[in-house]
Design an enzyme around this catalytic site. Structure first.
Site, PDB file in Angstrom:
ATOM      1  N   CYS A   8      -5.888   0.098  -0.171  1.00 43.59           N
ATOM      2  CA  CYS A   8      -5.275   0.404  -1.468  1.00 43.59           C
ATOM      3  C   CYS A   8      -3.769   0.545  -1.241  1.00 43.59           C
ATOM      4  O   CYS A   8      -3.234   0.027  -0.258  1.00 43.59           O
ATOM      5  CB  CYS A   8      -5.889   1.655  -2.104  1.00 43.59           C
ATOM      6  SG  CYS A   8      -5.669   3.179  -1.168  1.00 43.59           S
ATOM      7  N   ASN A  11      -3.460   4.713   0.684  1.00 46.43           N
ATOM      8  CA  ASN A  11      -4.509   5.121   1.645  1.00 46.43           C
ATOM      9  C   ASN A  11      -4.761   6.632   1.610  1.00 46.43           C
ATOM     10  O   ASN A  11      -5.078   7.256   2.607  1.00 46.43           O
ATOM     11  CB  ASN A  11      -4.184   4.652   3.078  1.00 46.43           C
ATOM     12  CG  ASN A  11      -5.360   4.768   4.065  1.00 46.43           C
ATOM     13  OD1 ASN A  11      -5.153   4.949   5.254  1.00 46.43           O
ATOM     14  ND2 ASN A  11      -6.576   4.656   3.589  1.00 46.43           N
ATOM     15  N   CYS A  13      -6.175   7.903  -1.744  1.00 37.62           N
ATOM     16  CA  CYS A  13      -7.127   8.128  -2.847  1.00 37.62           C
ATOM     17  C   CYS A  13      -8.297   7.145  -2.798  1.00 37.62           C
ATOM     18  O   CYS A  13      -9.413   7.499  -2.427  1.00 37.62           O
ATOM     19  CB  CYS A  13      -6.431   8.018  -4.203  1.00 37.62           C
ATOM     20  SG  CYS A  13      -5.127   9.257  -4.467  1.00 37.62           S
ATOM     21  N   ARG A  14      -8.047   5.889  -3.170  1.00 33.93           N
ATOM     22  CA  ARG A  14      -9.158   4.953  -3.355  1.00 33.93           C
ATOM     23  C   ARG A  14      -9.758   4.446  -2.046  1.00 33.93           C
ATOM     24  O   ARG A  14     -10.987   4.481  -1.868  1.00 33.93           O
ATOM     25  CB  ARG A  14      -8.698   3.752  -4.211  1.00 33.93           C
ATOM     26  CG  ARG A  14      -8.368   4.136  -5.636  1.00 33.93           C
ATOM     27  CD  ARG A  14      -7.583   3.065  -6.341  1.00 33.93           C
ATOM     28  NE  ARG A  14      -6.251   2.915  -5.766  1.00 33.93           N
ATOM     29  CZ  ARG A  14      -5.375   1.990  -6.097  1.00 33.93           C
ATOM     30  NH1 ARG A  14      -5.705   1.073  -7.005  1.00 33.93           N
ATOM     31  NH2 ARG A  14      -4.183   1.954  -5.552  1.00 33.93           N
TER      32      ARG A  14
HETATM   33  P1  4NP Z   1      -4.172   5.150  -3.558  1.00 32.30           P
HETATM   34  O1  4NP Z   1      -3.393   6.043  -4.631  1.00 32.30           O
HETATM   35  O2  4NP Z   1      -3.458   3.822  -3.485  1.00 32.30           O
HETATM   36  O3  4NP Z   1      -5.540   5.028  -4.156  1.00 32.30           O
HETATM   37  O4  4NP Z   1      -4.157   5.916  -2.261  1.00 32.30           O
HETATM   38  C1  4NP Z   1      -2.013   6.243  -4.591  1.00 32.30           C
HETATM   39  C2  4NP Z   1      -1.477   7.159  -3.725  1.00 32.30           C
HETATM   40  C3  4NP Z   1      -0.115   7.391  -3.716  1.00 32.30           C
HETATM   41  C4  4NP Z   1       0.706   6.690  -4.569  1.00 32.30           C
HETATM   42  C5  4NP Z   1       0.172   5.758  -5.439  1.00 32.30           C
HETATM   43  C6  4NP Z   1      -1.182   5.535  -5.440  1.00 32.30           C
HETATM   44  N1  4NP Z   1       2.083   6.964  -4.584  1.00 32.30           N
HETATM   45  O5  4NP Z   1       2.799   6.395  -5.437  1.00 32.30           O
HETATM   46  O6  4NP Z   1       2.585   7.732  -3.746  1.00 32.30           O
END
Ligand code: 4NP
Length: 162
Positions: A8, A11, A13-14
């Site tokens: 994602c 790294n 959340c999803r």
């Molecule tokens: P992920 O979620 O891609 O599912 O881990 C996010 C985590 C952090 C950010 C964006 C999405 N961020 O902008 O810091």
């Protein structure tokens, strides 16, 4: 061995959610199979490298019996394309980023994770829950639990049948 990398943006959340859930499902397989599937996750971005999964993602996963506490964020590297058989993107931006990085020599499968939803319909992306509320994290879990089943089914059929 079959190796799977979930990717994602951050790294946190999803992809750690997919990592933890898929690893949990793999561990429930008979030993000979469980030891032959390796699972990892990474982000296209580097902001959260070294950090645990987002507290909200961990809490939502814990509520359904998945422990994400051991996972630490890392960034995707060019070497990942020689180490992983399946590189699975959570959204179309992650997919485009990976596609641009992939060397011509990559022999694995670069795909959208939700291509493995048994009834994939129009839902191709796991929505980014980072800037939203708790319901976004539960929606991620719903999608990931179902797609992880589909992916496991696919891998068992293609690599471990007969
Ligand atoms: P992920 O979620 O891609 O599912 O881990 C996010 C985590 C952090 C950010 C964006 C999405 N961020 O902008 O810091």
């Amino acid at each position: 061995m079959v190796s799977v990398l979930f990717v994602c943006l951050g790294n946190i959340c999803r992809s750690p959610t997919a990592h933890g859930i898929f690893e949990h499902k793999v561990a429930q397989q008979p030993g000979a199979i469980a030891t032959q599937i390796t699972v990892d996750s990474a982000g296209t971005g580097d902001w959260h490298v070294g950090r645990q999964a987002d507290a909200r993602a961990q809490a939502a996963a814990q509520h359904r019996g998945y422990d994400l506490s051991a996972l630490r964020a890392r960034q995707v590297t060019p070497e990942d394309f020689s180490r992983f058989d399946y590189i699975l993107a959570m959204d179309l931006k992650n997919f485009a980023h990976l596609k641009a990085m992939a060397p011509a020599s990559f022999r694995g499968e670069l795909a959208m994770f939700l291509d493995y939803l048994p009834d994939s319909g129009l839902q191709r992306e796991v929505p980014d829950p980072y800037f939203g509320g708790e319901e976004g994290f539960n929606h991620v879990l719903d999608l990931v639990e179902t797609a992880a089943e589909g992916l496991l089914h696919h891998i068992l059929q293609h690599h471990f049948s007969g």
